[in-house]
Design a protein around this motif. Structure first.
Motif, PDB file in Angstrom:
ATOM      1  N   VAL A   1       0.821  -1.207   0.000  1.00 20.85           N
ATOM      2  CA  VAL A   1       0.000   0.000   0.000  1.00 20.85           C
ATOM      3  C   VAL A   1       0.859   1.263   0.000  1.00 20.85           C
ATOM      4  O   VAL A   1       0.527   2.242  -0.672  1.00 20.85           O
ATOM      5  CB  VAL A   1      -0.942  -0.007   1.226  1.00 20.85           C
ATOM      6  N   TYR A   2       1.982   1.245   0.730  1.00 18.71           N
ATOM      7  CA  TYR A   2       2.714   2.484   0.968  1.00 18.71           C
ATOM      8  C   TYR A   2       4.027   2.647   0.192  1.00 18.71           C
ATOM      9  O   TYR A   2       4.614   3.731   0.224  1.00 18.71           O
ATOM     10  CB  TYR A   2       2.986   2.624   2.466  1.00 18.71           C
ATOM     11  N   CYS A   3       4.514   1.603  -0.487  1.00 19.33           N
ATOM     12  CA  CYS A   3       5.809   1.703  -1.176  1.00 19.33           C
ATOM     13  C   CYS A   3       5.687   1.464  -2.677  1.00 19.33           C
ATOM     14  O   CYS A   3       4.993   0.544  -3.106  1.00 19.33           O
ATOM     15  CB  CYS A   3       6.806   0.696  -0.599  1.00 19.33           C
ATOM     16  N   HIS A   4       6.405   2.281  -3.458  1.00 20.21           N
ATOM     17  CA  HIS A   4       6.504   2.041  -4.903  1.00 20.21           C
ATOM     18  C   HIS A   4       7.545   0.976  -5.209  1.00 20.21           C
ATOM     19  O   HIS A   4       7.353   0.146  -6.094  1.00 20.21           O
ATOM     20  CB  HIS A   4       6.921   3.332  -5.628  1.00 20.21           C
ATOM     21  N   LYS A   5       8.664   1.039  -4.500  1.00 22.61           N
ATOM     22  CA  LYS A   5       9.767   0.093  -4.698  1.00 22.61           C
ATOM     23  C   LYS A   5      10.171  -0.500  -3.356  1.00 22.61           C
ATOM     24  O   LYS A   5      10.094   0.181  -2.324  1.00 22.61           O
ATOM     25  CB  LYS A   5      10.990   0.790  -5.314  1.00 22.61           C
ATOM     26  N   VAL A   6      10.614  -1.750  -3.379  1.00 27.35           N
ATOM     27  CA  VAL A   6      11.034  -2.431  -2.151  1.00 27.35           C
ATOM     28  C   VAL A   6      12.399  -3.067  -2.382  1.00 27.35           C
ATOM     29  O   VAL A   6      12.589  -3.821  -3.347  1.00 27.35           O
ATOM     30  CB  VAL A   6      10.024  -3.524  -1.728  1.00 27.35           C
ATOM     31  N   ILE A   7      13.339  -2.741  -1.508  1.00 23.08           N
ATOM     32  CA  ILE A   7      14.685  -3.323  -1.565  1.00 23.08           C
ATOM     33  C   ILE A   7      14.867  -4.241  -0.369  1.00 23.08           C
ATOM     34  O   ILE A   7      14.672  -3.832   0.775  1.00 23.08           O
ATOM     35  CB  ILE A   7      15.770  -2.235  -1.536  1.00 23.08           C
ATOM     36  N   ARG A   8      15.232  -5.479  -0.636  1.00 25.98           N
ATOM     37  CA  ARG A   8      15.580  -6.426   0.432  1.00 25.98           C
ATOM     38  C   ARG A   8      17.099  -6.533   0.483  1.00 25.98           C
ATOM     39  O   ARG A   8      17.749  -6.768  -0.544  1.00 25.98           O
ATOM     40  CB  ARG A   8      14.958  -7.793   0.165  1.00 25.98           C
ATOM     41  N   LEU A   9      17.677  -6.351   1.653  1.00 22.06           N
ATOM     42  CA  LEU A   9      19.130  -6.377   1.772  1.00 22.06           C
ATOM     43  C   LEU A   9      19.712  -7.739   1.415  1.00 22.06           C
ATOM     44  O   LEU A   9      20.853  -7.834   0.967  1.00 22.06           O
ATOM     45  CB  LEU A   9      19.554  -5.986   3.187  1.00 22.06           C
ATOM     46  N   SER A  10      18.932  -8.776   1.622  1.00 24.79           N
ATOM     47  CA  SER A  10      19.339 -10.129   1.213  1.00 24.79           C
ATOM     48  C   SER A  10      18.093 -10.992   1.123  1.00 24.79           C
ATOM     49  O   SER A  10      17.003 -10.590   1.534  1.00 24.79           O
ATOM     50  CB  SER A  10      20.338 -10.743   2.209  1.00 24.79           C
ATOM     51  N   ALA A  11      18.274 -12.192   0.605  1.00 26.15           N
ATOM     52  CA  ALA A  11      17.154 -13.128   0.487  1.00 26.15           C
ATOM     53  C   ALA A  11      16.779 -13.744   1.824  1.00 26.15           C
ATOM     54  O   ALA A  11      15.851 -14.562   1.889  1.00 26.15           O
ATOM     55  CB  ALA A  11      17.512 -14.235  -0.508  1.00 26.15           C
ATOM     56  N   ALA A  12      17.455 -13.341   2.894  1.00 28.73           N
ATOM     57  CA  ALA A  12      17.126 -13.850   4.231  1.00 28.73           C
ATOM     58  C   ALA A  12      15.894 -13.169   4.815  1.00 28.73           C
ATOM     59  O   ALA A  12      15.393 -13.586   5.855  1.00 28.73           O
ATOM     60  CB  ALA A  12      18.316 -13.666   5.175  1.00 28.73           C
ATOM     61  N   THR A  13      15.400 -12.116   4.168  1.00 22.01           N
ATOM     62  CA  THR A  13      14.207 -11.431   4.668  1.00 22.01           C
ATOM     63  C   THR A  13      12.948 -12.091   4.122  1.00 22.01           C
ATOM     64  O   THR A  13      12.999 -12.944   3.231  1.00 22.01           O
ATOM     65  CB  THR A  13      14.186  -9.954   4.233  1.00 22.01           C
ATOM     66  N   GLN A  14      11.818 -11.657   4.637  1.00 21.18           N
ATOM     67  CA  GLN A  14      10.532 -12.041   4.071  1.00 21.18           C
ATOM     68  C   GLN A  14      10.496 -11.611   2.611  1.00 21.18           C
ATOM     69  O   GLN A  14      10.961 -10.537   2.249  1.00 21.18           O
ATOM     70  CB  GLN A  14       9.403 -11.356   4.842  1.00 21.18           C
ATOM     71  N   ASP A  15       9.922 -12.461   1.769  1.00 17.51           N
ATOM     72  CA  ASP A  15       9.795 -12.117   0.351  1.00 17.51           C
ATOM     73  C   ASP A  15       8.619 -11.161   0.174  1.00 17.51           C
ATOM     74  O   ASP A  15       7.595 -11.288   0.841  1.00 17.51           O
ATOM     75  CB  ASP A  15       9.572 -13.382  -0.477  1.00 17.51           C
TER      76      ASP A  15
END
Length: 469
Positions: A179-193
């Protein structure tokens, strides 16, 4: 007319709390503003005095936001080596004891005036928007970038009814981030997808560590013994931060690792238990109080042992590599970025850990090239951030202003749009004290109290329309 990009970086913590979401956004702000090509504002939480005493170490407290800002800037200048040219603003926050986190109070998007709203970076966007009630970030800012720092699902799974909680939290996180983000950066694949997210490590290391590593290279090139100590580990002294895995590996392979000596450094609520567990080993495992990783005490260690799999991107691993050490770590998504460096030695199982540790202690670390050193730096991290966010391609047109007063009519006009309907549901849900408390919000955190308004120079809210400066 000023055509510079205005980047507002919102984060969930501030110095002197030495946590990743306090340090990394601060350094991001410093390096994004360093060349003077863009205007940057760092937006950090302000806590009341009694909550500062709960959160900040060594009895450090501040009587005013300006006093804390002075502390933050001094810390930064001592470590980055240059004077910062970005702005710092504060939003009202409350400390949640059960979550061990700072939560925003009120509509913190209002901290940035509409005429300055351009690009927002939400460090931990799920954390910042769980209880957000106010303007929709995507409508106020023409680009909203969320950076995922923490895998909250792993922490929740350890609690009572953890799997059920993790299942619900996963969907709530997906909901608010979408709802609130246009783009999402995950620092690594260890985070929630997250749908349509990009994996990219947009963090660097403090320049101090690279300078230490440079001196070690000079010693190696001059034929001197650069590393005179063996193996160590540093981290918050709680079982979940790698200590459980490390002590189990040492316990299960005491014969194969005979003669190994390991020093552990850290402070935390499990330090007494960890010290007792270490004493039961036949190996020499010394437990020490935590210290700054750049302390000269650590310079001569050759091997950094880090079996932790709960980190997203381990800061201490990056720091150890920058100092020229060999890092022995698990073959895990959180360590993917580090595999490009010759001194990062990964293992797949306990046998691999034993082999890698023995080999690391017997050999000398490879000398990092200038390219490797650059890749670890905040300059390179900033380059990766600008590239992955495509900031140069962001359109110059401003979004229409959406105030809390016309939020309702706007949402109804666009009810066919699923995202708008979803945003409106969140707006409604987050606007009632009962529903907020049901989802874990701090009681009375819909709006800041009179004390915080006075400390931050905000108008005392009159009702539920939010507050303004």
């Amino acid at each position: 007319m000023d055509k510079k990009q205005h980047i507002a970086i919102f984060t969930t913590a501030s110095l002197p709390w030495m946590t990743g979401t306090a340090v990394n956004p601060l350094l991001r702000a410093a390096y994004l503003s360093k060349d003077g090509e863009r205007k940057v504002t760092l937006v950090i939480p302000w806590l009341s005095l009694k909550e500062q005493e709960l959160v900040y170490p060594s009895n450090i407290t501040f009587s005013s936001p300006s006093e804390q800002e002075k502390y933050v800037r001094q810390w930064l200048e001592e470590r980055a080596g240059f004077s910062s040219c970005f702005s710092i603003r504060f939003y009202p926050g409350r400390f949640s004891r059960d979550k061990r986190s700072i939560l925003a109070v009120g509509d913190i998007s209002e901290i940035i005036p509409d005429e300055e709203a351009d690009i927002a970076v939400l460090e931990e966007p799920e954390h910042l928007t769980w209880y957000h009630h106010g303007k929709r970030w995507k409508l106020k800012f023409r680009l909203v970038v969320g950076i995922i720092h923490t895998n909250y699902l792993e922490y929740v799974k350890r609690e009572k009814n953890g799997r059920i909680q993790a299942f619900l939290l996963k969907h709530v996180n997906n909901w608010v981030v979408n709802v609130y983000c246009h783009k999402v950066i995950r620092l690594s694949a260890a985070t929630q997808d997250y749908p349509k997210s990009i994996i990219c490590n947009v963090h660097g290391v403090n320049p101090k560590f690279l300078e230490i590593g440079k001196k070690k290279i000079e010693q190696q090139q001059n034929g001197k013994q650069a590393f005179t100590k063996g193996a160590y580990y540093i981290g918050k002294m709680v079982w979940s931060k790698g200590y459980k895995e490390l002590l189990k590996l040492l316990h299960d392979h005491q014969k194969e690792l005979a003669g190994l000596e390991v020093d552990l450094y850290g402070n935390g609520e499990d330090s007494d238990q960890i010290q007792e567990a270490a004493k039961k080993l036949e190996l020499v495992v010394r437990v020490h109080h935590g210290r700054d990783h750049s302390d000269s005490l650590f310079h001569d260690y050759k091997v950094f042992l880090n079996p932790s799999t709960t980190d997203v991107v381990c800061t201490t691993t990056a720091e150890a590599l920058a100092m020229g050490k060999i890092v022995v770590c698990a073959n895990h998504p959180s360590n993917e970025f580090f595999k490009q460096f010759p001194n990062c030695w990964t293992y797949d199982n306990s046998t691999g850990f034993v082999e890698a540790t023995g080999k690391a202690l017997a050999e000398e670390p490879a000398q990092l090239t200038d390219a490797h050193r650059h890749e670890l730096s905040w300059e390179a991290a900033t380059e990766r951030f600008l590239k992955v966010t495509e900031l140069d391609q962001v359109p110059t047109s401003k979004p229409p202003r959406i105030t809390s007063k016309n939020f309702m009519s706007t949402s109804f006009n666009l009810r066919r749009n699923v995202e708008d309907a979803s945003a409106y549901i969140h707006f409604l849900t987050s606007g009632f004290e009962a529903s907020r408390r049901m989802f874990g919000a701090i009681p009375g955190s819909l709006q800041p109290d009179e004390e915080q308004c006075k400390e931050l120079g905000l108008a005392v809210p009159a009702g539920k329309q939010g507050w303004r400066k």
